[in-house]
Design a protein around this motif. Structure first.
Motif, PDB file in Angstrom:
ATOM      1  N   UNK A 276       0.856  -1.101  -0.059  1.00  0.00           N
ATOM      2  CA  UNK A 276       0.078  -0.029  -0.190  1.00  0.00           C
ATOM      3  C   UNK A 276       0.880   1.205  -0.198  1.00  0.00           C
ATOM      4  N   UNK A 277       2.058   1.104   0.475  1.00  0.00           N
ATOM      5  CA  UNK A 277       2.850   2.328   0.482  1.00  0.00           C
ATOM      6  C   UNK A 277       4.015   2.283  -0.403  1.00  0.00           C
ATOM      7  N   UNK A 278       4.200   1.341  -1.135  1.00  0.00           N
ATOM      8  CA  UNK A 278       5.370   1.487  -2.100  1.00  0.00           C
ATOM      9  C   UNK A 278       4.862   2.142  -3.413  1.00  0.00           C
ATOM     10  N   UNK A 308      -7.619 -10.931   2.453  1.00  0.00           N
ATOM     11  CA  UNK A 308      -7.004  -9.509   2.630  1.00  0.00           C
ATOM     12  C   UNK A 308      -7.980  -8.537   3.301  1.00  0.00           C
ATOM     13  N   UNK A 309      -9.236  -8.407   3.057  1.00  0.00           N
ATOM     14  CA  UNK A 309     -10.051  -7.217   3.519  1.00  0.00           C
ATOM     15  C   UNK A 309     -10.199  -7.886   4.991  1.00  0.00           C
ATOM     16  N   UNK A 310     -10.242  -9.210   5.333  1.00  0.00           N
ATOM     17  CA  UNK A 310     -10.525  -9.663   6.561  1.00  0.00           C
ATOM     18  C   UNK A 310      -9.101  -9.567   7.512  1.00  0.00           C
ATOM     19  N   UNK A 315      -4.875  -3.183   0.629  1.00  0.00           N
ATOM     20  CA  UNK A 315      -4.639  -3.376  -0.887  1.00  0.00           C
ATOM     21  C   UNK A 315      -5.553  -4.667  -1.341  1.00  0.00           C
ATOM     22  N   UNK A 316      -5.923  -4.600  -2.648  1.00  0.00           N
ATOM     23  CA  UNK A 316      -6.599  -5.846  -2.875  1.00  0.00           C
ATOM     24  C   UNK A 316      -5.895  -6.569  -3.757  1.00  0.00           C
ATOM     25  N   UNK A 317      -6.115  -7.853  -4.389  1.00  0.00           N
ATOM     26  CA  UNK A 317      -5.230  -8.811  -5.026  1.00  0.00           C
ATOM     27  C   UNK A 317      -4.821  -8.031  -6.339  1.00  0.00           C
ATOM     28  N   UNK A 318      -5.954  -7.322  -7.065  1.00  0.00           N
ATOM     29  CA  UNK A 318      -5.642  -6.520  -8.349  1.00  0.00           C
ATOM     30  C   UNK A 318      -5.051  -5.570  -8.188  1.00  0.00           C
TER      31      UNK A 318
END
Length: 479
Positions: A276-278, A308-310, A315-318
């Motif tokens: 998420x930060x890169x 990932x949400x749990x 970030x999502x897979x996509x």
């Protein structure tokens, strides 16, 4: 938190050269992530000023410290077994004092003194400067605990001693704490909120390492990409900083560029990254500077967007796949490694297959894969049922490990016939006539010693490989 560099929960006894005039002996062991090993170097530096030299002999120690990890239950059980060993030695040497440092100390706090009668002091990750005062408390017959988490402490003013190292590679800590609040992770609770270290103190430390002949550094943090210095304070408070502070702040891409430009002959690594930060600015800096290694450790934890949400991953897979695509576009030769948690609560076969398909998409060079281990105090432990059967976790983990082995083999075979630059780090464990070192992609390479020595950059032609190791012949010193 993402685990860093070497996820093996193995102890490492740390020693350094004796300081003249010091008469007391310190025995210190570290478990878990690279941040713990880096912290132990800070602790040894603090105690060197208090008359302690380190020793590799437990039996002669006046003070025994174990720097602990809480990321999984297995790590904590390993520490408890070591405490049993210390207890046996303490019966022979009753003057010996024992302390627990780090994440496990922060998690259990005073309970440690009640559960482990051998323990004399308990010190959290932000309280290492208080160890001299705590030792005085112990000497006066009182149990000593300091697990207060700090909003400011970065240990930027402490010059770490390099313990048990090879004099060639070193960690340089640039951030502490974590704000991500992944539901499976104890780190925000054991290491506190995220804050960054003054860039000048980082540059000073790197300069010192360069002067001492070190050839490679790893910029280290729980979440290294979110480094942000605006004069001190928590990352989350940046929004309240003055216009001047915000305008003159230093982010990770800027710091990385500063270090690389200042020391063009030194290899630069960084870990651990969070998807998420890169930003792409970091990728362009890596591509621009030849001395920044073309390897990114990019934990994903699951290939299922639902899981990932749990996990409260941001970030999502996509989104993750899109980032991988950009890495490959901007840094074509970059190797990528992963962290993966298998059997997270509610994980279905469909989620598991999504993880496998993501791995097929990326084809990671290597990775660290573990069964989910419920950690007390985390949001997952409080809110989610650990409902995936153990046998299912084990079977899925085996499938993931096998798939990673397959991809690792593909990646290592890709180097056959090529010549790579290797930084010699040490003698090979399996053959005393061979050197062992790493490429910029973080591949281990072994080759006959000839007339080379540790610290040399050597061009090596790769003639064979295993899934994890490249095998070759030295051609010449690299320029």
């Amino acid at each position: 938190m993402e685990k860093i560099i070497d996820e093996k929960t193995q102890g490492n006894t740390l020693t350094l050269e004796a300081r003249e005039g010091n008469s007391k002996k310190l025995y210190i062991e570290s478990y878990g992530c690279a941040m713990n090993f880096s912290d132990s170097e800070i602790v040894a530096s603090i105690l060197a000023d208090q008359g302690f030299n380190t020793t590799s002999l437990l039996e002669e120690a006046d003070l025994v410290l174990v720097n602990t990890c809480s990321i999984r239950d297995k790590a904590e059980q390993t520490v408890r077994k070591r405490l049993e060993k210390y207890n046996a030695v303490k019966r022979v040497n009753p003057k010996m004092k024992v302390g627990v440092l780090g994440c496990m100390a922060e998690r259990l706090k005073e309970k440690f003194l009640e559960e482990e009668k051998i323990v004399d002091l308990v010190v959290g990750p932000d309280a290492y400067k208080d160890i001299p005062n705590l030792l005085k408390e112990v000497e006066e017959g009182r149990d000593a605990v300091n697990v207060i988490l700090s909003k400011e402490e970065t240990y930027g003013d402490i010059s770490p001693v390099r313990l048990g190292g090879n004099g060639i590679t070193a960690y340089v800590s640039i951030t502490r704490g974590c704000d991500n609040m992944c539901t499976f992770c104890v780190v925000p609770f054991t290491r506190g909120r995220e804050r960054s270290r003054d860039p000048q103190s980082i540059l000073n430390e790197v300069n010192d390492l360069a002067e001492k002949g070190y050839k490679e550094i790893t910029l280290l943090g729980q979440n290294v990409d979110s480094y942000l210095w605006y004069g001190g304070g928590l990352k989350k408070d940046f929004k309240n900083a003055s216009e001047m502070q915000q305008a003159t702040a230093t982010d990770f891409a800027q710091l990385l560029a500063m270090v690389a430009a200042k020391h063009p002959k030194m290899r630069i690594r960084f870990s651990t990254s969070n998807p998420q930060d890169m930003g792409e600015d970091v990728l362009h800096i890596v591509a621009k500077h030849k001395n920044i290694c073309n390897h990114i450790h990019l934990p994903v934890q699951s290939g299922s967007t639902r899981i990932l949400k749990e996990m409260n991953r941001q970030h999502t897979r996509e989104e993750y796949m899109k980032l991988v695509d950009r890495i490959k576009e901007i840094i074509p030769e970059c190797s990528i490694s992963q962290d993966m948690i298998i059997g997270f609560p509610s994980e279905t076969e469909e989620d598991h297959e999504a993880t496998k398909s993501l791995m097929e998409y990326v084809k990671y060079s290597f990775g660290y894969m573990y069964k989910y281990s419920e950690r007390p105090g985390t949001m997952a432990a409080r809110k989610l049922e650990d409902d995936v059967p153990e046998e299912t976790k084990s079977r899925r983990l085996t499938e993931i490990v096998d798939l990673q082995q397959k991809h690792s083999a593909i990646r290592t075979r890709g180097f056959l016939g090529k010549t790579v630059t290797v930084l010699i780090e040490k003698e090979s464990k399996k053959n005393k006539d061979e050197w062992s070192g790493r490429t910029e992609h973080n591949n281990v390479v072994v080759f006959p010693k000839k007339n080379y020595k540790p610290g040399d950059f050597v061009n090596v032609k790769i003639t064979d490989c295993t899934t994890a190791t490249l095998i070759g012949e030295a051609v010449e010193l690299a320029l």
